[in-house]
Design an enzyme around this catalytic site. Sequence first.
Site, PDB file in Angstrom:
ATOM      1  N   CYS A 261       5.764  -0.200  15.965  1.00 50.95           N
ATOM      2  CA  CYS A 261       4.471  -0.463  15.323  1.00 50.95           C
ATOM      3  C   CYS A 261       4.183  -1.934  15.065  1.00 50.95           C
ATOM      4  O   CYS A 261       3.245  -2.496  15.636  1.00 50.95           O
ATOM      5  CB  CYS A 261       4.375   0.333  14.023  1.00 50.95           C
TER       6      CYS A 261
HETATM    7  C1  UDX Z   1       5.789   0.412   9.878  1.00 53.91           C
HETATM    8  C2  UDX Z   1       4.918   0.441   8.621  1.00 53.91           C
HETATM    9  O1  UDX Z   1       5.748   0.257   7.497  1.00 53.91           O
HETATM   10  C3  UDX Z   1       4.205   1.784   8.511  1.00 53.91           C
HETATM   11  O2  UDX Z   1       3.338   1.805   7.388  1.00 53.91           O
HETATM   12  C4  UDX Z   1       3.374   2.007   9.775  1.00 53.91           C
HETATM   13  O3  UDX Z   1       2.722   3.221   9.735  1.00 53.91           O
HETATM   14  C5  UDX Z   1       4.257   1.933  10.975  1.00 53.91           C
HETATM   15  O4  UDX Z   1       4.964   0.705  11.013  1.00 53.91           O
HETATM   16  P1  UDX Z   1       8.147   1.333  10.614  1.00 53.91           P
HETATM   17  O5  UDX Z   1       7.862   0.806  11.948  1.00 53.91           O
HETATM   18  O6  UDX Z   1       8.789   2.663  10.475  1.00 53.91           O
HETATM   19  O7  UDX Z   1       6.779   1.368   9.733  1.00 53.91           O
HETATM   20  O8  UDX Z   1       9.134   0.272   9.956  1.00 53.91           O
HETATM   21  P2  UDX Z   1       9.260  -0.540   8.594  1.00 53.91           P
HETATM   22  O9  UDX Z   1      10.087   0.214   7.630  1.00 53.91           O
HETATM   23  O10 UDX Z   1       7.948  -0.995   8.196  1.00 53.91           O
HETATM   24  O11 UDX Z   1      10.119  -1.786   9.136  1.00 53.91           O
HETATM   25  C6  UDX Z   1       9.599  -2.545  10.186  1.00 53.91           C
HETATM   26  C7  UDX Z   1      10.583  -3.648  10.571  1.00 53.91           C
HETATM   27  O12 UDX Z   1      10.560  -4.672   9.582  1.00 53.91           O
HETATM   28  C8  UDX Z   1      12.029  -3.198  10.705  1.00 53.91           C
HETATM   29  O13 UDX Z   1      12.607  -3.835  11.814  1.00 53.91           O
HETATM   30  C9  UDX Z   1      12.669  -3.697   9.409  1.00 53.91           C
HETATM   31  O14 UDX Z   1      14.037  -3.985   9.576  1.00 53.91           O
HETATM   32  C10 UDX Z   1      11.882  -4.983   9.157  1.00 53.91           C
HETATM   33  N1  UDX Z   1      11.799  -5.386   7.742  1.00 53.91           N
HETATM   34  C11 UDX Z   1      11.204  -4.541   6.850  1.00 53.91           C
HETATM   35  C12 UDX Z   1      12.278  -6.652   7.369  1.00 53.91           C
HETATM   36  O15 UDX Z   1      12.810  -7.418   8.164  1.00 53.91           O
HETATM   37  N2  UDX Z   1      12.148  -7.033   6.050  1.00 53.91           N
HETATM   38  C13 UDX Z   1      11.550  -6.218   5.115  1.00 53.91           C
HETATM   39  O16 UDX Z   1      11.465  -6.619   3.952  1.00 53.91           O
HETATM   40  C14 UDX Z   1      11.066  -4.932   5.530  1.00 53.91           C
END
Ligand code: UDX
Length: 416
Positions: A261
């Site tokens: 995403c």
């Molecule tokens: C994301 C959005 O959160 C969600 O609302 C949308 O519908 C789809 O995309 P998702 O892809 O499941 O969800 O992952 P998310 O938990 O958001 O993490 C995304 C990425 O960011 C991961 O690689 C995670 O490791 C990274 N991340 C997340 C960070 O590096 N730091 C953070 O503080 C949070």
Amino acid sequence: MKTSISVIGAGYVGLVIATCLAELGNEVTLIDIDELKVNSIRNGVSPIYEEGLEDLLRKVNMQVTTDYEKTLPSKIIMLCLGTPSDESGINLNYISEASTKLAGILKRRQDYSVINIKSTIAPGTTEGLIIPSLEKSGKKAGKDFGVCMSPEFLREGKAINDFMNPARIIVGEHDRTSGDVLCQLYEHFNAPIMRTSIKTAEMIKLASNAFLATKISFINEIGNMCKQLGIDAYDVAKGMGFDDRIGNKFLNAGVGFGGSCLPKDLKMLIAKAQEINYEPKILEAVLKLNDEQVVRMLDLLKKHVQLKGAIIGLLGLAFKSGTDDVRDSRAIGIVDALLKEGAIVKAYDPLAIKNFSQIFPQIEYVTIEQVLNSDAILILAECEEFNKLDYKGRIVIDGRRVAKAREAEIYEGICW
Ligand code: UDX
């Protein structure tokens, strides 16, 4: 109010939504052109790993089919088709094909139904592509059938909870009647419902993900400075987060964001900006900085190890913990570079080895102990079990803040 609903597309979003709507007592038909996937779901086997989903799938009563005809009795038809990015940009073929197929069904419908788009698409796509396809049925949107765009904000690993307890429900409506039907479906959800135009709803989805990605690249930028200044980025994030204008979520500095995403939605928004001759300075910087975090990780490693012929162990291959999904995972760029530098890669992940080995069949997938016996270890996902390992005497480069790893002989946090 219990409704008859068809969900087209049994990918991540479609399967979770269909199963949850069935759990809430709606009459649900799930449609996908992939016969194997349909049979697997019919047998209660989820084609994706998502906590709690398979149990729910086995509990609910839901029709699963490849046959679009089965949408006929449904009051609401949800389009949950993937819009993946590929070399040529965003691939809209799946949603375009589904709209055309649905037009064939609409042609023969006498009653009113609402088509609700759940796929992530750029602003203008529903009005520019999907509605014209549906109107090839000879029927008119807003008269013979309704149209809405109501984005999903599910996180992998927490998808069922996020569907059942949304922070908000966005209803982009072609017209009031279309929106009324959808609002009725969501009336018992404990969340604010925002009714708006379809284009606005499309933008809310992309802007929300782009902002989450921006928060991560921001804290990584601050984190990179902190690293040089001997400051812990997590303490900085904690101090910032007390201010609810900033919020303490999505400020975990590290090797960057991945997944199906955030990177893709950013690229979709940047492509849209270029299409309208607008230069998206911030969005482009967010993506660029995210790519550079991988290089930073490798530079830290090279400070301590000659890569050629060295055995480098990887802990974490999925784009985050709690999923088997490796789409746009940071580990992909890392492995690519390590192999180019002549390193020997030994990798472990609790869930994602099967998917990752599709991309890199040439590396070794080993036990967690064997990873620990490498010349150096890179931590790329914050899995709980990594916080229980014995890192003493090792060289560790940590991209996801695993506290226990600090006991290593040589320990480098990417932003701390
Ligand atoms: C994301 C959005 O959160 C969600 O609302 C949308 O519908 C789809 O995309 P998702 O892809 O499941 O969800 O992952 P998310 O938990 O958001 O993490 C995304 C990425 O960011 C991961 O690689 C995670 O490791 C990274 N991340 C997340 C960070 O590096 N730091 C953070 O503080 C949070």
